[in-house]
Scaffold this active site. Structure first.
Site, short mmCIF file in Angstrom:
data_model
loop_
_atom_site.label_atom_id
_atom_site.label_comp_id
_atom_site.label_asym_id
_atom_site.label_seq_id
_atom_site.Cartn_x
_atom_site.Cartn_y
_atom_site.Cartn_z
N GLU A 101 26.23 85.80 58.27
CA GLU A 101 25.92 85.08 57.03
C GLU A 101 24.41 84.99 56.85
O GLU A 101 23.71 84.50 57.73
CB GLU A 101 26.53 83.67 57.09
CG GLU A 101 28.05 83.73 57.09
CD GLU A 101 28.72 82.47 57.66
OE1 GLU A 101 28.06 81.42 57.77
OE2 GLU A 101 29.91 82.56 58.01
N GLU A 122 34.03 83.23 59.31
CA GLU A 122 33.72 83.65 60.69
C GLU A 122 34.87 84.36 61.38
O GLU A 122 34.66 85.25 62.20
CB GLU A 122 33.28 82.46 61.53
CG GLU A 122 31.89 81.92 61.19
CD GLU A 122 31.89 80.95 60.03
OE1 GLU A 122 32.99 80.61 59.53
OE2 GLU A 122 30.81 80.51 59.61
N PHE A 124 25.38 78.93 64.31
CA PHE A 124 25.45 77.89 65.35
C PHE A 124 26.70 78.11 66.21
O PHE A 124 27.78 78.36 65.68
CB PHE A 124 25.52 76.50 64.72
CG PHE A 124 24.21 76.04 64.13
CD1 PHE A 124 23.30 75.30 64.88
CD2 PHE A 124 23.86 76.38 62.83
CE1 PHE A 124 22.09 74.90 64.34
CE2 PHE A 124 22.65 75.98 62.28
CZ PHE A 124 21.76 75.23 63.04
N ASP A 149 28.48 76.11 67.54
CA ASP A 149 29.50 75.12 67.19
C ASP A 149 30.58 75.71 66.26
O ASP A 149 31.68 75.19 66.19
CB ASP A 149 28.85 73.94 66.47
CG ASP A 149 27.62 73.41 67.19
OD1 ASP A 149 27.66 72.29 67.69
OD2 ASP A 149 26.61 74.15 67.28
N PHE A 150 30.24 76.78 65.55
CA PHE A 150 31.20 77.35 64.59
C PHE A 150 32.26 78.21 65.28
O PHE A 150 33.14 78.77 64.63
CB PHE A 150 30.49 78.18 63.50
CG PHE A 150 29.37 77.46 62.80
CD1 PHE A 150 29.28 76.07 62.82
CD2 PHE A 150 28.40 78.17 62.10
CE1 PHE A 150 28.23 75.40 62.18
CE2 PHE A 150 27.35 77.52 61.46
CZ PHE A 150 27.26 76.14 61.50
N ILE A 151 32.16 78.31 66.59
CA ILE A 151 33.13 79.11 67.35
C ILE A 151 34.56 78.63 67.09
O ILE A 151 35.51 79.42 67.15
CB ILE A 151 32.80 79.03 68.87
CG1 ILE A 151 33.56 80.11 69.62
CG2 ILE A 151 33.08 77.68 69.46
CD1 ILE A 151 33.12 81.48 69.28
N HIS A 201 26.39 70.56 65.30
CA HIS A 201 25.36 71.61 65.26
C HIS A 201 24.44 71.53 66.47
O HIS A 201 23.29 71.97 66.40
CB HIS A 201 24.48 71.47 64.01
CG HIS A 201 25.04 72.07 62.76
ND1 HIS A 201 26.16 71.59 62.15
CD2 HIS A 201 24.63 73.10 61.98
CE1 HIS A 201 26.42 72.29 61.05
NE2 HIS A 201 25.50 73.22 60.93
C1 LIG Z 1 31.90 77.19 59.82
C2 LIG Z 1 30.51 77.16 59.30
N1 LIG Z 1 29.91 78.33 58.97
C3 LIG Z 1 28.64 78.33 58.50
C4 LIG Z 1 27.96 77.17 58.34
C5 LIG Z 1 26.51 77.18 57.87
N2 LIG Z 1 26.45 76.73 56.48
C6 LIG Z 1 26.24 75.44 56.18
S1 LIG Z 1 26.32 75.16 54.55
C7 LIG Z 1 26.59 76.78 54.23
C8 LIG Z 1 26.74 77.23 52.82
C9 LIG Z 1 27.87 76.53 52.14
O1 LIG Z 1 27.97 76.98 50.83
P1 LIG Z 1 28.92 76.27 49.79
O2 LIG Z 1 30.27 76.08 50.39
O3 LIG Z 1 28.85 77.02 48.52
O4 LIG Z 1 28.31 74.81 49.63
P2 LIG Z 1 26.89 74.39 49.01
O5 LIG Z 1 25.91 74.46 50.13
O6 LIG Z 1 26.57 75.30 47.91
O7 LIG Z 1 27.12 72.99 48.58
C10 LIG Z 1 26.63 77.52 55.39
C11 LIG Z 1 26.83 78.97 55.48
C12 LIG Z 1 28.62 75.97 58.70
N3 LIG Z 1 28.00 74.78 58.62
N4 LIG Z 1 29.89 75.99 59.15
#
Ligand SMILES: Cc1ncc(C[n+]2csc(CCOP(=O)(O)OP(=O)(O)O)c2C)c(N)n1
Ligand SMILES: [Mg+2]
Lengths: 322, 341
Positions: free
Chosen positions: B29, B70, B93, B95-97, B139
């Site tokens: 990502e 993921e 991170f 933690d996302f495992i 995290h």
């Molecule tokens: C399982 C997981 N994967 C990746 C992330 C990292 N991450 C945090 S917010 C985000 C983007 C989320 O986008 P969206 O759902 O559109 O929400 P927005 O931030 O636009 O409110 C990512 C990739 C995470 N926290 N948890």
């Protein structure tokens, strides 16, 4: 849809509270007073408020990493939220959670969530409780456009349809997930019609328009409370800030960002709408603005001056036998 | 050879291997960022800027931004690895495992054995980990014991820029799935790193300091905490050997056991939760195989058995520090003094 002046005033006050709260958090974060990282909700106020205005404390919501707006709209205590974000003992979670984990179980706020896609199955669980115990409570799962791509989301939607649960999936499509645009990440480019494929009513609405959100939620809620199962709302809105406080936003052109703030402001839309139809006076709204500004400024002062948690709190609230 | 950050060292390793082998692809990502946006390409280069510049050099065909998904990232990477690519998949991170572990431990990790040795899965999964940023309970974790527990996975946890580059190149060239873990607090540390490609072998601990009184074994950021404690102890005439295993699967038992045999005392420092941890594992094999050399009990200095708290005061109390390591060592020496009396 008929709405009383009182309801309109409440809606505006809540949206203004979210905006002022986020502006204050942004300032405090930039000056180094807030630890960790924060994701601001500005630009999406009409979604949280248009949805949560229909709910009471008995209903449930599951939220996201961008959760301050959901908390405020669901009635979480402003001082308790601010103290939590500052990491203070008086915070809603005693300073153990922080911005990404604010929760208030008594208000049906089942937690902001730092795992993208973490909340929808949990909201489905809350809906299962309501159905099994025969209460008329409902659950709302807030997710972002990015989160709508997670397997947990698809599994939760199918489960809710199969079990006919009183849950409403609200995807706030603000155009970006971190630095990746929806047009790239959503293969079909249409989140609502993808959800419809699971077998529930699904629509997209203008998430900048409080009235559109409010009306869509009214219908979804009637279905949920009436035993007709889940619904899906894709609320199209904009994000006024970066993904997180301090994000340089290289993935977004200056023009787009300017336009987002100028044309994509749900508070300005609301003011124009109620002004044009002579529902509320501009001066009434100005008074609300001033009152809210004071309330938030006071919350910041209280949070700043509040006590840190005692280090002994490290070892409480968890099973520990050694 | 020049001074580089941990972040640069990892970036150089990726660059070098992508240059050398067209089958190496980077998946994750925002590993480039900016796809589908109105701004510039490579707007993120990974959320910590570790993969910056790769998309410019190798294009979006090989630096692949994905949706937030993921399970599909890890499964796709495993499937691609077993069929001829050499993917480096980023979990962001660690933690996302939780949302994708099946594709890793039931699928990728088991192919080679389950298929009677007929499959190769040259997959690297990069993830950052660790506390210290008030990033909260989801995290900040150190989950390396999860991975170390699973046969078929190799687990790499560098603590210096030099090791990070050499171990990542080794990981990419390895034919088994490798979990490569980067402590978030180490990205900005600097060290001497050769400009050219080189490898650091798995299963070889690094001895960062030698002393005859006690052996301190530590991982990742805790290596630096252990070195700080060793400095303080040296000031009062107590000399510690500090060992960084660098990889926990395989783990270099011999180097640790040899040192414990000489010093007779072992302190293991681990930022992870204590139960079923690497600290417990290292203590267990030392007790098993160096029992008669021990002059005192083995001590583990770890985080408590709690989630990682958000508030800075609580987080500071959570993370093991040099003072605790120093106290543990002094306690072991006192035990011996007491017994002699
Ligand atoms: C399982 C997981 N994967 C990746 C992330 C990292 N991450 C945090 S917010 C985000 C983007 C989320 O986008 P969206 O759902 O559109 O929400 P927005 O931030 O636009 O409110 C990512 C990739 C995470 N926290 N948890
Ligand atoms: Mg989004």
């Amino acid at each position: 849809m008929q709405m009383s002046r009182e309801t309109l005033r409440t809606a505006y006050r809540q949206m203004r509270t979210i905006r002022a709260f986020e502006d204050a958090v942004n300032r405090a974060f930039s000056s180094g007073e807030i630890p960790g990282f924060v994701h601001l909700y500005s630009g999406q106020e009409a979604c949280a408020v248009g949805v949560c205005m229909h709910l009471d404390d008995h209903d449930y919501i599951g939220s996201t990493h961008r959760g301050h707006g959901h908390c405020i709209a669901k009635g979480c205590d402003i001082d308790g939220m601010m103290m939590e974000i500052f990491g203070k003992a008086g915070g809603l979670c005693g300073g153990k959670g922080g911005s990404m984990h604010i929760a208030d179980i008594e208000r049906g706020m089942l937690g902001a969530n730092a795992i993208v896609g973490g909340s929808p199955p949990l909201a489905v669980g809350a809906a299962l409780t309501a159905k099994t115990l025969g209460t008329d409570r409902v659950a709302v799962a807030f997710t972002g456009d990015g989160g709508s791509n997670q397997g947990t989301m698809f599994e939760a939607m199918n489960m809710a349809v199969v079990l006919k649960l009183p849950v409403i999936f609200v995807v706030e499509n603000n155009g970006y997930a971190e630095g990746t645009g929806v047009d790239y990440a959503i293969g079909s480019r249409d989140i609502a019609s993808r959800a419809a494929g699971f077998g529930m009513p699904a629509e997209h609405i203008d998430g900048l328009d409080f009235f559109a959100v409010y009306a869509a939620m009214a219908e979804a809620l009637a279905r949920a409370r009436g035993g007709s199962g889940p619904s899906f709302i894709e609320s199209r809105c904009v994000r006024h800030h970066g993904h997180y406080c301090g994000d340089p936003q290289g993935y977004r052109s200056k023009e787009e960002l300017q336009a987002a703030r100028a044309n994509g402001d749900p508070l300005l839309h609301f003011r124009a709408r109620v002004g044009a139809s002579a529902l509320l006076e501009a001066t009434e709204l100005d008074t609300i603005d001033a009152e809210v500004e004071q309330q938030i400024a006071a919350a910041v002062v209280r949070a700043r001056e509040a006590a840190d948690p005692s280090p002994s709190a490290l070892l409480t609230d968890v099973y520990l036998s050694y | 050879m020049s001074k580089k950050t941990f972040r640069q060292a990892i970036n150089e390793a990726l660059h070098a291997e992508m240059q050398r082998d067209p089958r190496v692809v980077v998946i994750g990502e925002d590993v480039a960022g900016g796809a589908g946006g109105t701004g510039v390409d490579d707007a993120y280069g990974g959320v910590m800027g570790v993969t910056r510049g790769l998309v410019g050099a190798f294009g979006r065909e090989r630096v692949i931004d994905t949706p937030i998904t993921e399970s599909a990232i890890m499964g796709m990477a495993a499937g691609a690895a077993v069929t001829g690519l050499r993917p480096v998949a980023e979990l962001m991170f660690v933690d996302f495992i939780g949302v994708c572990f099946d594709q890793i431990y039931n699928q990728a990790a088991k192919f080679r054995y389950m298929f009677g040795g007929k499959a190769k899965t040259p997959l690297v999964i990069r993830a950052m980990f660790g506390a210290g940023f008030s990033a909260g309970a989801q995290h900040s974790q150190c989950l390396y014991s999860f991975f170390t527990h699973v046969p078929g996975l190799k687990v790499v946890i560098p603590s210096t820029p030099y090791d990070a580059k050499g171990l990542l190149i080794e990981a990419i060239r390895d034919d088994d799935p490798v979990i490569f873990l980067e402590h978030t607090k180490l990205y900005d540390i600097e060290g001497q790193v050769p400009d050219e490609a080189y490898t650091v072998p798995f299963g070889e601990a690094s001895v960062l300091r030698e002393g005859g009184d006690v052996t301190i074994v530590a991982l990742a950021r805790m290596v630096h905490v252990a070195l700080e404690a060793a400095d303080r102890l040296a000031a009062s005439g107590i000399h510690a050997t500090v060992i960084d295993p660098r990889t926990t699967s395989p783990i270099d038992e011999d180097t640790i056991l040899e040192s414990v045999t000489e010093t007779g005392r072992l302190v293991v420092v681990d930022e992870a939760n204590p139960r079923c941890s690497l600290a417990s594992e290292i203590a267990a094999f030392a007790a098993d195989k160096a029992f008669f050399a021990l002059k005192a009990p083995i001590r583990r200095v770890t985080a408590p058995h709690t989630p990682v708290p958000f508030a800075p005061v609580l987080e500071a109390a959570y993370i093991p520090n040099a003072g605790q390591v120093e106290a543990a060592v002094r306690q072991l020496l006192d035990i011996n003094a007491d017994r002699k009396r």
